[in-house]
Design a protein around this motif. Sequence first.
Motif, PDB file in Angstrom:
ATOM      1  N   ASN A  62      50.795  38.156  40.997  1.00  0.00           N
ATOM      2  CA  ASN A  62      49.870  38.140  42.125  1.00  0.00           C
ATOM      3  C   ASN A  62      48.489  37.523  41.865  1.00  0.00           C
ATOM      4  N   SER A  63      48.243  36.974  40.684  1.00  0.00           N
ATOM      5  CA  SER A  63      47.038  36.150  40.462  1.00  0.00           C
ATOM      6  C   SER A  63      47.188  35.395  39.139  1.00  0.00           C
ATOM      7  N   GLY A  64      46.308  34.439  38.944  1.00  0.00           N
ATOM      8  CA  GLY A  64      46.275  33.725  37.668  1.00  0.00           C
ATOM      9  C   GLY A  64      45.771  34.633  36.559  1.00  0.00           C
ATOM     10  N   THR A  65      44.941  35.590  36.919  1.00  0.00           N
ATOM     11  CA  THR A  65      44.436  36.563  35.943  1.00  0.00           C
ATOM     12  C   THR A  65      45.565  37.478  35.494  1.00  0.00           C
ATOM     13  N   ALA A  66      46.334  37.980  36.469  1.00  0.00           N
ATOM     14  CA  ALA A  66      47.494  38.830  36.150  1.00  0.00           C
ATOM     15  C   ALA A  66      48.475  38.060  35.273  1.00  0.00           C
ATOM     16  N   SER A  67      48.575  36.778  35.537  1.00  0.00           N
ATOM     17  CA  SER A  67      49.481  35.929  34.785  1.00  0.00           C
ATOM     18  C   SER A  67      49.071  35.879  33.305  1.00  0.00           C
ATOM     19  N   LEU A  68      47.781  35.724  33.053  1.00  0.00           N
ATOM     20  CA  LEU A  68      47.289  35.721  31.662  1.00  0.00           C
ATOM     21  C   LEU A  68      47.496  37.088  31.017  1.00  0.00           C
ATOM     22  N   GLN A  69      47.224  38.140  31.781  1.00  0.00           N
ATOM     23  CA  GLN A  69      47.418  39.503  31.235  1.00  0.00           C
ATOM     24  C   GLN A  69      48.882  39.725  30.869  1.00  0.00           C
ATOM     25  N   PHE A 103      34.135  27.642  27.356  1.00  0.00           N
ATOM     26  CA  PHE A 103      33.928  26.772  28.522  1.00  0.00           C
ATOM     27  C   PHE A 103      35.185  26.815  29.391  1.00  0.00           C
ATOM     28  N   THR A 104      35.259  27.882  30.206  1.00  0.00           N
ATOM     29  CA  THR A 104      36.408  28.145  31.072  1.00  0.00           C
ATOM     30  C   THR A 104      35.948  29.102  32.150  1.00  0.00           C
ATOM     31  N   PHE A 105      36.805  29.348  33.143  1.00  0.00           N
ATOM     32  CA  PHE A 105      36.510  30.429  34.069  1.00  0.00           C
ATOM     33  C   PHE A 105      36.684  31.748  33.309  1.00  0.00           C
ATOM     34  N   VAL A 106      35.824  32.708  33.611  1.00  0.00           N
ATOM     35  CA  VAL A 106      35.744  33.953  32.833  1.00  0.00           C
ATOM     36  C   VAL A 106      37.064  34.727  32.773  1.00  0.00           C
ATOM     37  N   ALA A 107      37.973  34.457  33.707  1.00  0.00           N
ATOM     38  CA  ALA A 107      39.267  35.162  33.733  1.00  0.00           C
ATOM     39  C   ALA A 107      39.999  35.050  32.401  1.00  0.00           C
ATOM     40  N   THR A 108      39.897  33.900  31.746  1.00  0.00           N
ATOM     41  CA  THR A 108      40.617  33.698  30.482  1.00  0.00           C
ATOM     42  C   THR A 108      40.173  34.752  29.467  1.00  0.00           C
ATOM     43  N   ALA A 109      38.869  34.951  29.359  1.00  0.00           N
ATOM     44  CA  ALA A 109      38.325  35.921  28.397  1.00  0.00           C
ATOM     45  C   ALA A 109      38.554  37.354  28.881  1.00  0.00           C
ATOM     46  N   PRO A 131      44.605  27.625  24.700  1.00  0.00           N
ATOM     47  CA  PRO A 131      43.934  26.405  25.133  1.00  0.00           C
ATOM     48  C   PRO A 131      43.871  26.394  26.663  1.00  0.00           C
ATOM     49  N   VAL A 132      42.772  25.908  27.201  1.00  0.00           N
ATOM     50  CA  VAL A 132      42.618  25.817  28.661  1.00  0.00           C
ATOM     51  C   VAL A 132      42.601  24.330  29.031  1.00  0.00           C
ATOM     52  N   HIS A 133      43.481  23.946  29.929  1.00  0.00           N
ATOM     53  CA  HIS A 133      43.507  22.546  30.388  1.00  0.00           C
ATOM     54  C   HIS A 133      42.470  22.412  31.509  1.00  0.00           C
ATOM     55  N   GLU A 174      49.221  28.739  27.156  1.00  0.00           N
ATOM     56  CA  GLU A 174      48.409  27.684  27.774  1.00  0.00           C
ATOM     57  C   GLU A 174      47.831  28.201  29.087  1.00  0.00           C
ATOM     58  N   ASP A 175      46.522  28.153  29.238  1.00  0.00           N
ATOM     59  CA  ASP A 175      45.925  28.469  30.528  1.00  0.00           C
ATOM     60  C   ASP A 175      45.928  27.185  31.348  1.00  0.00           C
ATOM     61  N   ALA A 176      46.966  27.065  32.180  1.00  0.00           N
ATOM     62  CA  ALA A 176      47.151  25.869  33.001  1.00  0.00           C
ATOM     63  C   ALA A 176      46.760  26.151  34.459  1.00  0.00           C
ATOM     64  N   ALA A 177      45.862  27.146  34.636  1.00  0.00           N
ATOM     65  CA  ALA A 177      45.437  27.544  35.990  1.00  0.00           C
ATOM     66  C   ALA A 177      44.926  26.342  36.782  1.00  0.00           C
ATOM     67  N   GLN A 178      44.265  25.407  36.063  1.00  0.00           N
ATOM     68  CA  GLN A 178      43.651  24.267  36.755  1.00  0.00           C
ATOM     69  C   GLN A 178      44.480  22.993  36.609  1.00  0.00           C
ATOM     70  N   SER A 179      45.603  23.063  35.909  1.00  0.00           N
ATOM     71  CA  SER A 179      46.256  21.806  35.526  1.00  0.00           C
ATOM     72  C   SER A 179      47.696  21.670  35.997  1.00  0.00           C
ATOM     73  N   LEU A 199      47.450  30.406  41.620  1.00  0.00           N
ATOM     74  CA  LEU A 199      47.708  29.903  42.974  1.00  0.00           C
ATOM     75  C   LEU A 199      46.606  30.366  43.934  1.00  0.00           C
ATOM     76  N   TYR A 200      45.415  30.485  43.386  1.00  0.00           N
ATOM     77  CA  TYR A 200      44.212  30.817  44.172  1.00  0.00           C
ATOM     78  C   TYR A 200      43.978  29.695  45.209  1.00  0.00           C
ATOM     79  N   PRO A 201      43.368  30.009  46.364  1.00  0.00           N
ATOM     80  CA  PRO A 201      43.241  28.978  47.410  1.00  0.00           C
ATOM     81  C   PRO A 201      42.532  27.689  47.000  1.00  0.00           C
ATOM     82  N   TYR A 231      30.805  23.341  37.133  1.00  0.00           N
ATOM     83  CA  TYR A 231      31.728  24.289  36.496  1.00  0.00           C
ATOM     84  C   TYR A 231      31.642  24.074  34.994  1.00  0.00           C
ATOM     85  N   TYR A 232      30.973  24.904  34.192  1.00  0.00           N
ATOM     86  CA  TYR A 232      30.377  26.174  34.560  1.00  0.00           C
ATOM     87  C   TYR A 232      28.971  26.170  34.005  1.00  0.00           C
ATOM     88  N   PRO A 233      27.947  26.514  34.794  1.00  0.00           N
ATOM     89  CA  PRO A 233      26.576  26.452  34.302  1.00  0.00           C
ATOM     90  C   PRO A 233      26.285  27.491  33.218  1.00  0.00           C
TER      91      PRO A 233
HETATM   92  C1  LIG Z   1      40.930  28.396  33.829  1.00  0.00           C
HETATM   93  C2  LIG Z   1      41.281  29.546  34.717  1.00  0.00           C
HETATM   94  N1  LIG Z   1      41.920  30.607  34.202  1.00  0.00           N
HETATM   95  C3  LIG Z   1      42.286  31.645  34.963  1.00  0.00           C
HETATM   96  C4  LIG Z   1      42.006  31.688  36.311  1.00  0.00           C
HETATM   97  C5  LIG Z   1      42.359  32.917  37.069  1.00  0.00           C
HETATM   98  O1  LIG Z   1      43.137  32.699  38.178  1.00  0.00           O
HETATM   99  P1  LIG Z   1      43.026  33.657  39.466  1.00  0.00           P
HETATM  100  O2  LIG Z   1      41.736  33.359  40.139  1.00  0.00           O
HETATM  101  O3  LIG Z   1      44.219  33.249  40.280  1.00  0.00           O
HETATM  102  O4  LIG Z   1      43.124  35.052  38.996  1.00  0.00           O
HETATM  103  C6  LIG Z   1      41.360  30.587  36.907  1.00  0.00           C
HETATM  104  C7  LIG Z   1      41.089  30.476  38.342  1.00  0.00           C
HETATM  105  O5  LIG Z   1      40.536  31.102  39.093  1.00  0.00           O
HETATM  106  C8  LIG Z   1      40.966  29.502  36.087  1.00  0.00           C
HETATM  107  O6  LIG Z   1      40.318  28.460  36.603  1.00  0.00           O
END
Ligand SMILES: Cc1ncc(COP(=O)(O)O)c(C=O)c1O
Length: 360
Positions: free
Chosen positions: A58-65, A84-90, A130-132, A156-161, A182-184, A308-310
């Motif tokens: 149900n989210s990219g975050t859940a997917s990493l978890q 240098f990524t969206f904080v969800a990875t960490a 690694p984050v693409h 692989e964090d392929a959330a953006q790729s 699959l965030y909007p 992305y990301y200051p």
């Molecule tokens: C690099 C990266 N990892 C993880 C996520 C988490 O995905 P979500 O927002 O679907 O939880 C995102 C996107 O938001 C992302 O850009």
Amino acid sequence: MPVPINIPIIGKEEIKAVNQVLKSGVLTSAAKNGGKNVQEFEKLACKYVKSKFAVSVNSGTASLQAALLALDVQKGDEVLLPSFTFVATANAVVSTGAKPVFVDILQDNYTMDPEDLAKKITKKSKVIIPVHLYGNVAYIDRIIEIARKNNLRIIEDAAQSLGSTLKGKHTGTFGDIGSYSLYPAKVMTAGEGGFLVTNDKQLHEKLLMIRNHGMVHGYDTKILGLNLRLPEISAAIAKEQIKKLPKFLAKRRKNSQQLSKLLSKTDLTLPHERKNEKVNWYLYTIAAKNRDKLLKALNSKGIGAVAYYPTPVHKTPYYHSKVTLKTTEWAALHVLSLPVQPQVTPQNLSQTASVIKSLL
Ligand SMILES: Cc1ncc(COP(=O)(O)O)c(C=O)c1O
């Protein structure tokens, strides 16, 4: 008309698919393999990225978890990832009790620096993420070599790729597990959602359990899991979106090529594709000396440029790590992403370029 950096593109097909789910009354399924739409989406996802197995969540975050749980990451372990990524990875790493170890990036494409990675491996290291970033393909060949040498696993964090490839192979299919969002605001959406891919049968079985409280037949929890299930409505949207994805990405490519032509005779650092690399142009990201000035000018004209990301993750108040990451800190001050999403018009691109050129 404002020009958003990214926006979901929803057509009558998605609306029809959602209506069908609502009429059916079957909104979710707690069966091991999920509901009809979930299973159908997973088949399409496997076919698209050329993977043996896919599990939607149900989210990219859940997917990493889920990926971290499947690889038994826990307290006492270290996970190497870029800051240098969206904080969800960490955050996903911290949620397992493991320690995130931040690795610097390469100036070339803003992805993990394999040499810095090698330096940061310790006895506690377990997984590399690694984050693409922006859709750029990380230096995955070298990262795999380092992982093998040190007996580490790769998520692989392929959330953006989604759709980016190297030598024809999709990002997300190089490591042990690939994770997508699959965030909007991504290249395609489910409303909220994500999915994982793997070629490992055992990991696939484990991921199915993790999605559903560690159960197989119901009320027989065998491992730790949670409710990470993708609702049927979301899966129905994703099914329609993935059919349209090649068209969406072709338009992004066309817009990016056009923008590169318009900005070619400037001193900006423009994005590029390496040999054998195909990026999905999720974010067309430039580097500029006067980034903040450009950002302000573009936004004042309704052009949704975004940095992305200051603040890199290690500098946020929660993480406040003392580590120095030179290129990460440079990038945080200089990068700027420009709209190239499928609804951006040639006029929008010309306006973007002329606003930028007027300030150089
Ligand atoms: C690099 C990266 N990892 C993880 C996520 C988490 O995905 P979500 O927002 O679907 O939880 C995102 C996107 O938001 C992302 O850009």
